[in-house]
Design a protein around this motif. Structure first.
Motif, PDB file in Angstrom:
ATOM      1  N   VAL A  45      22.711  -1.235  77.979  1.00 61.74           N
ATOM      2  CA  VAL A  45      21.726  -1.689  77.482  1.00 61.74           C
ATOM      3  C   VAL A  45      21.552  -1.001  76.009  1.00 61.74           C
ATOM      4  O   VAL A  45      21.229  -1.579  75.045  1.00 61.74           O
ATOM      5  N   ASN A  46      21.491   0.368  76.384  1.00 55.05           N
ATOM      6  CA  ASN A  46      21.208   1.107  74.971  1.00 55.05           C
ATOM      7  C   ASN A  46      22.270   1.471  74.159  1.00 55.05           C
ATOM      8  O   ASN A  46      22.138   2.091  73.066  1.00 55.05           O
ATOM      9  N   GLY A  47      23.762   1.130  74.707  1.00 60.24           N
ATOM     10  CA  GLY A  47      24.667   1.288  73.926  1.00 60.24           C
ATOM     11  C   GLY A  47      25.136   2.772  73.845  1.00 60.24           C
ATOM     12  O   GLY A  47      25.739   3.255  72.747  1.00 60.24           O
ATOM     13  N   CYS A  48      25.204   3.637  74.727  1.00 59.87           N
ATOM     14  CA  CYS A  48      25.199   4.890  74.995  1.00 59.87           C
ATOM     15  C   CYS A  48      26.691   5.258  75.538  1.00 59.87           C
ATOM     16  O   CYS A  48      26.947   5.122  76.787  1.00 59.87           O
ATOM     17  N   ALA A  49      27.953   5.180  74.496  1.00 63.94           N
ATOM     18  CA  ALA A  49      29.211   5.449  75.126  1.00 63.94           C
ATOM     19  C   ALA A  49      29.336   6.843  76.041  1.00 63.94           C
ATOM     20  O   ALA A  49      30.171   7.074  76.778  1.00 63.94           O
ATOM     21  N   CYS A  51      27.028   8.563  77.890  1.00 64.18           N
ATOM     22  CA  CYS A  51      26.420   8.408  79.004  1.00 64.18           C
ATOM     23  C   CYS A  51      27.346   7.539  80.086  1.00 64.18           C
ATOM     24  O   CYS A  51      27.565   7.755  81.060  1.00 64.18           O
ATOM     25  N   LEU A  52      27.766   6.460  79.459  1.00 66.36           N
ATOM     26  CA  LEU A  52      28.630   5.342  80.270  1.00 66.36           C
ATOM     27  C   LEU A  52      30.132   6.161  80.639  1.00 66.36           C
ATOM     28  O   LEU A  52      30.631   5.760  81.697  1.00 66.36           O
ATOM     29  N   ASP A  53      30.523   6.850  80.016  1.00 66.90           N
ATOM     30  CA  ASP A  53      31.578   7.706  80.311  1.00 66.90           C
ATOM     31  C   ASP A  53      31.210   8.467  81.569  1.00 66.90           C
ATOM     32  O   ASP A  53      32.078   8.463  82.293  1.00 66.90           O
ATOM     33  N   ILE A  54      30.406   9.291  81.408  1.00 66.74           N
ATOM     34  CA  ILE A  54      29.920  10.163  82.414  1.00 66.74           C
ATOM     35  C   ILE A  54      29.534   9.484  83.738  1.00 66.74           C
ATOM     36  O   ILE A  54      29.924   9.631  84.765  1.00 66.74           O
ATOM     37  N   SER A 139      20.977   9.655  69.311  1.00 72.53           N
ATOM     38  CA  SER A 139      20.611  10.159  68.187  1.00 72.53           C
ATOM     39  C   SER A 139      21.389  11.394  67.563  1.00 72.53           C
ATOM     40  O   SER A 139      21.187  11.513  66.273  1.00 72.53           O
ATOM     41  N   THR A 140      21.920  12.253  68.469  1.00 69.32           N
ATOM     42  CA  THR A 140      22.814  13.405  67.981  1.00 69.32           C
ATOM     43  C   THR A 140      24.316  13.119  67.963  1.00 69.32           C
ATOM     44  O   THR A 140      24.942  13.869  67.680  1.00 69.32           O
ATOM     45  N   HIS A 141      24.547  11.933  68.205  1.00 71.97           N
ATOM     46  CA  HIS A 141      26.057  11.529  68.101  1.00 71.97           C
ATOM     47  C   HIS A 141      26.970  12.054  69.003  1.00 71.97           C
ATOM     48  O   HIS A 141      27.880  12.618  68.746  1.00 71.97           O
ATOM     49  N   MET A 142      26.406  12.272  70.207  1.00 76.23           N
ATOM     50  CA  MET A 142      27.209  13.134  71.385  1.00 76.23           C
ATOM     51  C   MET A 142      28.388  12.245  71.734  1.00 76.23           C
ATOM     52  O   MET A 142      28.405  11.028  71.611  1.00 76.23           O
ATOM     53  N   VAL A 143      29.567  12.894  71.672  1.00 79.14           N
ATOM     54  CA  VAL A 143      30.885  12.002  71.967  1.00 79.14           C
ATOM     55  C   VAL A 143      31.547  12.589  73.102  1.00 79.14           C
ATOM     56  O   VAL A 143      31.816  13.789  73.482  1.00 79.14           O
ATOM     57  N   HIS A 144      31.953  11.635  73.770  1.00 77.74           N
ATOM     58  CA  HIS A 144      32.751  12.155  75.237  1.00 77.74           C
ATOM     59  C   HIS A 144      34.079  12.372  74.996  1.00 77.74           C
ATOM     60  O   HIS A 144      34.620  12.243  73.868  1.00 77.74           O
ATOM     61  N   GLU A 145      34.632  12.922  75.962  1.00 75.21           N
ATOM     62  CA  GLU A 145      35.958  13.560  75.663  1.00 75.21           C
ATOM     63  C   GLU A 145      37.123  12.255  75.893  1.00 75.21           C
ATOM     64  O   GLU A 145      36.664  11.365  76.446  1.00 75.21           O
TER      65      GLU A 145
END
Length: 146
Positions: A45-49, A51-54, A139-145
């Motif tokens: 819903v929030n578009g958080c790639a 967190c989706l990865d984790i 908001s901090t642009h965290m990026v998954h591996e």
């Protein structure tokens, strides 16, 4: 996408408080499958790639099927989710998008049919916590591996 500030490094006490919420959530006894559905759906819903990865990886490790994970984006049309899960997922959508209409009375009543008051409180805390994590990551642009 350029990574921004690292809140965990700059404000470790904030992360300590978030980890305290995570510790509380792990002690509630809320079914792990339901908790992971919450985390994945809120992140969709929030578009958080990040967190989706984790959370999809965690769900797969917990025995969740790929098919159900793929169907989460249209859970209300899918026969793969039971009434209890659909009540939960409706709560996730409405609480994550709180400014649209809040947690509606019909959704709350469906939840009351499926969960105890204590479970509803735990579900609201689970949804609220993943929404905070989503907002931090986005908001901090965290990026998954990769």
């Amino acid at each position: 996408m350029e990574k921004r500030i690292d809140i965990q490094k700059l404000e470790p006490n904030a992360y300590e408080a978030m980890f305290g919420l995570e510790k509380y959530l792990s002690s509630t006894g809320l079914d792990k499958t339901l908790a992971l559905l919450i985390e994945i759906r809120a992140s969709q819903v929030n578009g958080c790639a990040y967190c989706l990865d984790i959370h999809t990886k965690n769900a797969l490790k917990n025995g969740e099927s790929q098919r159900r994970i793929f169907a989460l984006s249209a859970w209300w049309e899918s026969p793969l989710f039971n009434d209890k899960e659909k009540a939960l997922l409706q709560m996730v959508d409405e609480i994550s998008l709180i400014s649209e209409k809040g947690l509606s009375s019909p959704t709350y009543q469906k939840a009351k049919e499926q969960f105890t008051d204590k479970e509803i409180a735990q579900i609201i805390m689970q949804i609220s916590t993943i929404n905070v994590w989503n907002r931090i990551a986005i908001s901090t642009h965290m990026v998954h591996e990769e």
